[in-house]
Structures are given as C-alpha cells and as structure tokens.
Design an enzyme around this catalytic site. Structure first.
Site, PDB file in Angstrom:
ATOM      1  N   LYS A  34       1.073  -1.334   0.301  1.00 44.10           N
ATOM      2  CA  LYS A  34       0.210  -0.142   0.289  1.00 44.10           C
ATOM      3  C   LYS A  34       0.557   1.019  -0.200  1.00 44.10           C
ATOM      4  CE  LYS A  34      -2.062   1.817   4.144  1.00 44.10           C
ATOM      5  NZ  LYS A  34      -1.980   3.665   4.302  1.00 44.10           N
ATOM      6  N   ASN A  35       1.617   1.325   1.228  1.00 40.05           N
ATOM      7  CA  ASN A  35       2.545   2.303   1.067  1.00 40.05           C
ATOM      8  C   ASN A  35       3.215   2.315  -0.146  1.00 40.05           C
ATOM      9  OD1 ASN A  35       1.111   3.053   3.356  1.00 40.05           O
ATOM     10  ND2 ASN A  35       1.947   2.131   4.756  1.00 40.05           N
ATOM     11  N   CYS A  74      -5.285   8.563   8.933  1.00 37.64           N
ATOM     12  CA  CYS A  74      -5.245   7.869  10.365  1.00 37.64           C
ATOM     13  C   CYS A  74      -5.416   9.009  10.782  1.00 37.64           C
ATOM     14  CB  CYS A  74      -4.931   6.148  10.440  1.00 37.64           C
ATOM     15  SG  CYS A  74      -5.569   5.186   9.427  1.00 37.64           S
ATOM     16  N   ARG A 101       0.880  14.748  12.875  1.00 37.77           N
ATOM     17  CA  ARG A 101       1.237  14.299  11.836  1.00 37.77           C
ATOM     18  C   ARG A 101       1.455  15.649  10.758  1.00 37.77           C
ATOM     19  NH1 ARG A 101      -1.665   9.042   9.087  1.00 37.77           N
ATOM     20  NH2 ARG A 101       0.439   8.518   8.094  1.00 37.77           N
ATOM     21  N   ASP A 142       4.014   0.138  11.626  1.00 38.25           N
ATOM     22  CA  ASP A 142       2.318  -0.037  11.761  1.00 38.25           C
ATOM     23  C   ASP A 142       1.753  -1.894  11.818  1.00 38.25           C
ATOM     24  OD1 ASP A 142       2.588   2.341  10.275  1.00 38.25           O
ATOM     25  OD2 ASP A 142       3.229   1.607   8.180  1.00 38.25           O
ATOM     26  N   ARG A 150      -9.258  -0.135   3.337  1.00 42.07           N
ATOM     27  CA  ARG A 150      -8.393   1.264   2.599  1.00 42.07           C
ATOM     28  C   ARG A 150      -6.942   0.529   3.032  1.00 42.07           C
ATOM     29  NH1 ARG A 150      -7.062   5.334   6.846  1.00 42.07           N
ATOM     30  NH2 ARG A 150      -5.089   5.142   5.812  1.00 42.07           N
TER      31      ARG A 150
HETATM   32  N1  EPU Z   1       7.363  14.285  10.918  1.00 39.30           N
HETATM   33  C1  EPU Z   1       7.015  14.585  11.291  1.00 39.30           C
HETATM   34  N2  EPU Z   1       7.387  16.112  10.782  1.00 39.30           N
HETATM   35  C2  EPU Z   1       7.217  16.141   8.839  1.00 39.30           C
HETATM   36  C3  EPU Z   1       6.912  14.861   8.703  1.00 39.30           C
HETATM   37  C4  EPU Z   1       6.764  13.654   9.681  1.00 39.30           C
HETATM   38  O1  EPU Z   1       7.778  15.820  12.431  1.00 39.30           O
HETATM   39  O2  EPU Z   1       7.281  17.021   8.128  1.00 39.30           O
HETATM   40  C5  EPU Z   1       7.272  13.044  12.301  1.00 39.30           C
HETATM   41  C6  EPU Z   1       5.999  12.367  12.287  1.00 39.30           C
HETATM   42  O3  EPU Z   1       5.392  13.151  13.333  1.00 39.30           O
HETATM   43  C7  EPU Z   1       5.599  10.798  13.108  1.00 39.30           C
HETATM   44  C8  EPU Z   1       6.770  10.654  12.452  1.00 39.30           C
HETATM   45  O4  EPU Z   1       8.629  11.952  11.468  1.00 39.30           O
HETATM   46  O5  EPU Z   1       6.061  11.219  14.418  1.00 39.30           O
HETATM   47  C9  EPU Z   1       7.537   9.733  11.230  1.00 39.30           C
HETATM   48  O6  EPU Z   1       6.823  10.442  10.330  1.00 39.30           O
HETATM   49  P1  EPU Z   1       6.367   9.510   8.665  1.00 39.30           P
HETATM   50  O7  EPU Z   1       6.638  11.340   7.908  1.00 39.30           O
HETATM   51  O8  EPU Z   1       7.477   9.064   8.416  1.00 39.30           O
HETATM   52  O9  EPU Z   1       5.156   8.747   8.007  1.00 39.30           O
HETATM   53  P2  EPU Z   1       3.743   9.842   6.844  1.00 39.30           P
HETATM   54  O10 EPU Z   1       5.450   9.333   6.129  1.00 39.30           O
HETATM   55  O11 EPU Z   1       3.048  10.395   7.290  1.00 39.30           O
HETATM   56  C10 EPU Z   1       4.268   6.462   6.179  1.00 39.30           C
HETATM   57  C11 EPU Z   1       2.964   5.939   6.756  1.00 39.30           C
HETATM   58  C12 EPU Z   1       2.649   4.861   7.622  1.00 39.30           C
HETATM   59  C13 EPU Z   1       3.501   4.716   8.378  1.00 39.30           C
HETATM   60  C14 EPU Z   1       4.367   6.178   8.838  1.00 39.30           C
HETATM   61  C15 EPU Z   1       6.169   5.213   9.778  1.00 39.30           C
HETATM   62  C16 EPU Z   1       2.615   6.812   4.003  1.00 39.30           C
HETATM   63  C17 EPU Z   1       1.480   6.273   3.429  1.00 39.30           C
HETATM   64  N3  EPU Z   1       2.254   6.500   5.622  1.00 39.30           N
HETATM   65  O12 EPU Z   1       3.575   7.815   7.330  1.00 39.30           O
HETATM   66  O13 EPU Z   1       1.374   4.381   7.325  1.00 39.30           O
HETATM   67  O14 EPU Z   1       2.786   4.607  10.357  1.00 39.30           O
HETATM   68  O15 EPU Z   1       5.096   6.495   7.716  1.00 39.30           O
HETATM   69  O16 EPU Z   1       6.561   4.075   9.637  1.00 39.30           O
HETATM   70  O17 EPU Z   1       3.376   5.948   3.536  1.00 39.30           O
HETATM   71  C18 EPU Z   1      -0.057   2.957   7.689  1.00 39.30           C
HETATM   72  O18 EPU Z   1       0.151   2.448   6.373  1.00 39.30           O
HETATM   73  O19 EPU Z   1      -1.047   2.755   8.851  1.00 39.30           O
HETATM   74  C19 EPU Z   1       0.269   4.154   8.445  1.00 39.30           C
HETATM   75  C20 EPU Z   1       0.024   5.432   8.963  1.00 39.30           C
END
Ligand code: EPU
Length: 420
Positions: free
Chosen positions: A22-23, A117, A122, A305, A397
């Site tokens: 998915k991701n 979610c 975020r 995850d 999803r």
């Molecule tokens: N963070 C910041 N600033 C940013 C971006 C992130 O402080 O600009 C922090 C977040 O608050 C968090 C950490 O960095 O504490 C990691 O966040 P990341 O950006 O890695 O998460 P994401 O890209 O929003 C993706 C996956 C999530 C998964 C996370 C961590 C997708 C669409 N989503 O989210 O997947 O938990 O990486 O591996 O790729 C899921 O599939 O259930 C899911 C939530």
C-alpha cells in the site's frame, strides 16, 4: 456499512499470497504523473480503497487510467490541472505526494492538506523545509498548500526527523531539479527504495535509497515505464502475527523475507517458528507464546504499522509485555476496544503495559483506524464466541480481501452489512 463477524477459536493453516505494498503504491501512483512522455504500466497494485482514492485523484488532474486486475496503465501526458482539492484529497494522507510530483514536473501545485488515520499530529514541516530548500515558495492558506518555483535547484537537505513522507516527497521534486540534491537522515523503508527504483525506471538518476543518504541527480524529463510494486511488508507482518496468535502453520507467499526480519525476530523470541524460503515465510505457532517488549522504530526497526496487531498477540501471550510507540503518539486507540474483550492493558503516554490473559471473549468492537482494525480482527479470531468488528471501512483502506484470506486459512469470518 459493513462489519466483520468472527466466530473465534480456529487455528490457521494453509497458504496465502500477499499483495503489493500500500505505502509504495500510494507514492508510485502520484510519481507516475511526472511522466511527460509514454505510459506507466504498473503491476502488483493492491485492490484497496486508498489506491482507488489516489487513482480517482490523479484522474481528476487529467491522467488517463486503464485499470486491470492488480494493475494500472497511466497516461499522464495531458495533465491539465495542478490543483488537487477534492474530498478524496482530504481523505488520505498520501495525497501530499502530489505536492512533490506536481512541483517537480510543473513547478507549481495547490493541494489540500491531507487527512489519514487519526494516529498522531502528523505535521509536514519536513516536506516544506525540503521544497523551500530546492527554491520553492510555499504558502499554506485556507487548508491548502501552494508551492511555486521558477526553477528547482539541487542542494543539501538534512531532515530533522526520519520521515517516510518527507523523504519520498522531496525526492520526487528533486528528480526534476537542476543539479544534485543530497538528502540526509532519510527514511530507509522498503517503499522508499521502491519509489526510487520506480523513478529510476522512468529515467531519474537516484542513488543511495535504502541508506541514510540519498543523492538525486536532476534530469530534464521523465517518461513512462513498466514496473511491479514490491510486496506489502505490513500486510505480511499482520498475517504472520495472526498465525502466531491463532496457532497453526501458514506459508505466506509473495514476500521479501528480508523486509520482515524485525517481525520474524520478535515472533521467534516469543516462541514461534519461522522458516524463510525464497519469496515466502512459514509461521508455525502453538498459539500460546510468551510476552516480549517492543519499541517501534523507523526501518529496519520494528514497524509502527504492525504495533497494533502485535499488541493483540501480546494480550494473549504469557506474562508482561511492554510496548513503546516512538513514532505516533496516539496509536493506542484500539486498547479500549481490546479491553472490552477482556484484555489487561494500561497505557501511559507512549507506553502500553500488557499483562497476558488466558482468553479474550467476543464482543462488538470498532476499528478506530486501519491497523487498529487489523488488531481487532486478530482479537476476534482468538476470542471465545462471536466478535463483530464495526467501521471496517478503515480496514478496507489497506487490506485486500481480508475476510477471504482468513477464510482460506480456516477462520470462521464473514462480512455483513449493518446500519448505525
Ligand atoms: N514528522 C514530522 N514532520 C514531518 C513529517 C513527519 O515531525 O514533516 C514526524 C511524524 O509526526 C512522525 C514521524 O515523523 O512522528 C514519522 O512520520 P513519517 O513522515 O515517516 O510518516 P508518514 O510518511 O506520514 C508513513 C506511512 C504510515 C507509517 C509511517 C511510519 C504512508 C502513506 N504512510 O506515514 O503508514 O506509519 O510512514 O512508517 O506511507 C499505515 O500504513 O497504517 C500508516 C499510518
């Protein structure tokens, strides 16, 4: 609305196949809109709502899509819109990848701030820091992010936090920047590598994905390609945990065992048997394992995850387990639902202290988010009696055909509709 009705207690046996990640898919589909020539033929696309949602969004920008079973052909040569502000955009987190992709190709975009979610704050400050470093002007107004640049110029960017989204998003934009962009302290998740490989198949020149430093040598244009998405590490991990919890022996096919190492290691520590063989892993479990401590971390650490599915397994394991959730501060919303089934869990901030109980008992529970939903399904599979998991739109999803896959392994599970 749909719910899952589960009569718990069956052990699991047989074989199942894991779908595409998915991701990875939700980043590769936005990346495909950067091709100004030819079509992208993408295979191993999971049949899930998040993918359908991104497909609708890029169609809205002017891409032509031909969908097959687990595949899609995308013609993005005639994109005529750089504004993404539909209900679908607001619904899903990954719509933020449109900012990097459109900025790279058209040097401008307006995208509504993404949803996703409810697992924590975020923020997207690291994405914005990266776009600005490349020379873009970024403005947030009325819930929309607008980015604009005359040209993007490669530079050095050191991320303050390891972020999957920021790494991929800035990599997307940098692909079509002038010169070299060096991204440091990047995420190393398998889907980051997959997106880099996809972009390279389109003509990009990206090196180092999967390490702490990614170098992007800007190119002038990207073109179509043929590509197959990697298997879903999190879907595979969820089924591994389900087998460990229910007991039995299941071979999980179409996986990359290396991506599952942190999960395999924990299950072995708990007393399960894991055998790796080419592109499959077999999990064998008595169903009565011992508790362990978990700390979620960026890859290659234990993935956040699968933390929620893992917490269900720990609930039914012997002794005390402690989970430290270091990525998302609100990823314990499922705990109240598990407690309705007899779980003994205390949450203090980012820590959950779990004392194993002998049996969970069936109840009517909710999927509060995607992975919480998977956790509740596993709880239903091991509980005494009937469990109804409501709000399974969250599960749809991210998990293709979840009830069919569990049914094929011997579980008593069916989908039914209900009204609120
Ligand atoms: N963070 C910041 N600033 C940013 C971006 C992130 O402080 O600009 C922090 C977040 O608050 C968090 C950490 O960095 O504490 C990691 O966040 P990341 O950006 O890695 O998460 P994401 O890209 O929003 C993706 C996956 C999530 C998964 C996370 C961590 C997708 C669409 N989503 O989210 O997947 O938990 O990486 O591996 O790729 C899921 O599939 O259930 C899911 C939530």
């Amino acid at each position: 609305m749909d719910k899952l009705v589960i009569n718990g207690g069956n052990s699991l046996s047989g074989r199942i196949e894991i779908n595409g990640a998915k991701n990875a898919a939700v980043a590769i589909l936005p990346a495909a809109i950067m091709a100004s020539k030819g079509t992208c033929n993408i295979d191993n696309i999971p049949d899930i709502e998040d993918v359908h949602c991104i497909e609708r969004i890029i169609e809205g920008l002017g891409c032509k899509l031909v969908r097959g079973k687990n595949s899609v052909v995308i013609d993005s040569t005639a994109i005529n819109n750089v504004n993404a502000n539909t209900e679908d955009v607001r619904r899903m987190r990954a719509s933020y990848y449109l900012i990097g992709a459109l900025l790279g190709r058209f040097k401008r975009a307006t995208v509504e701030l993404p949803g996703g979610c409810p697992i924590g704050v975020r923020p997207i400050d690291q994405h914005i820091k990266g776009f600005e470093a490349l020379g873009a002007k970024v403005e947030i107004k009325h819930g929309c992010v607008t980015v604009e640049a005359d040209k993007l110029i490669g530079t050095n960017i050191f991320f303050d936090v390891v972020s999957v989204g920021a790494t991929i998003n800035v990599m997307l934009a940098a692909t079509l920047a002038e010169g070299v962009t060096t991204l440091e302290n990047v995420a190393k998740e398998p889907h980051v590598v997959d997106v880099a490989n996809f972009l390279n198949s389109m003509g990009a020149n990206i090196k180092g994905a999967g390490t702490d430093v990614i170098r992007v040598f800007g190119v002038e244009e990207l073109k179509g390609c043929s590509y197959s998405v990697i298997p879903d590490q999190i879907e595979a991990g969820t089924y591994m945990i389900a087998v460990a919890a229910c007991g039995g022996e299941v071979t999980i096919e179409n996986v990359i065992p290396k991506h599952l190492e942190s999960i395999s290691a924990k299950l072995i520590e708990m007393g399960a048997e894991i055998r790796e063989d080419g592109d499959s892993v077999t999990v064998k479990s008595s169903g009565k394992l011992k508790g362990v401590n978990i700390k979620t971390q960026p890859y290659p650490g234990f993935p956040t995850d699968v933390q929620q599915p893992m917490s269900t397994l720990l609930t039914a394991s012997e002794g005390r387990s402690i989970i430290n959730e270091s990525i998302w501060e609100s990823r314990f919303k499922h705990v109240d639902e598990l407690k309705k089934m007899g779980a003994n869990i205390k949450v203090e901030g980012r820590t959950a202290i779990i004392d194993g109980v002998n049996k969970l008992t069936g109840a009517v529970v909710k999927a509060t988010d995607l992975r919480a939903g998977a956790a509740m399904v596993i709880a239903g599979l091991i509980a005494d009696g009937i469990t109804e998991v409501l709000n399974i739109e969250h599960i749809d999803r991210g998990y293709p055909n979840i009830e069919d896959k569990f049914k094929a392994l011997g579980a008593d599970i069916k989908r039914a509709s209900y009204s609120e």
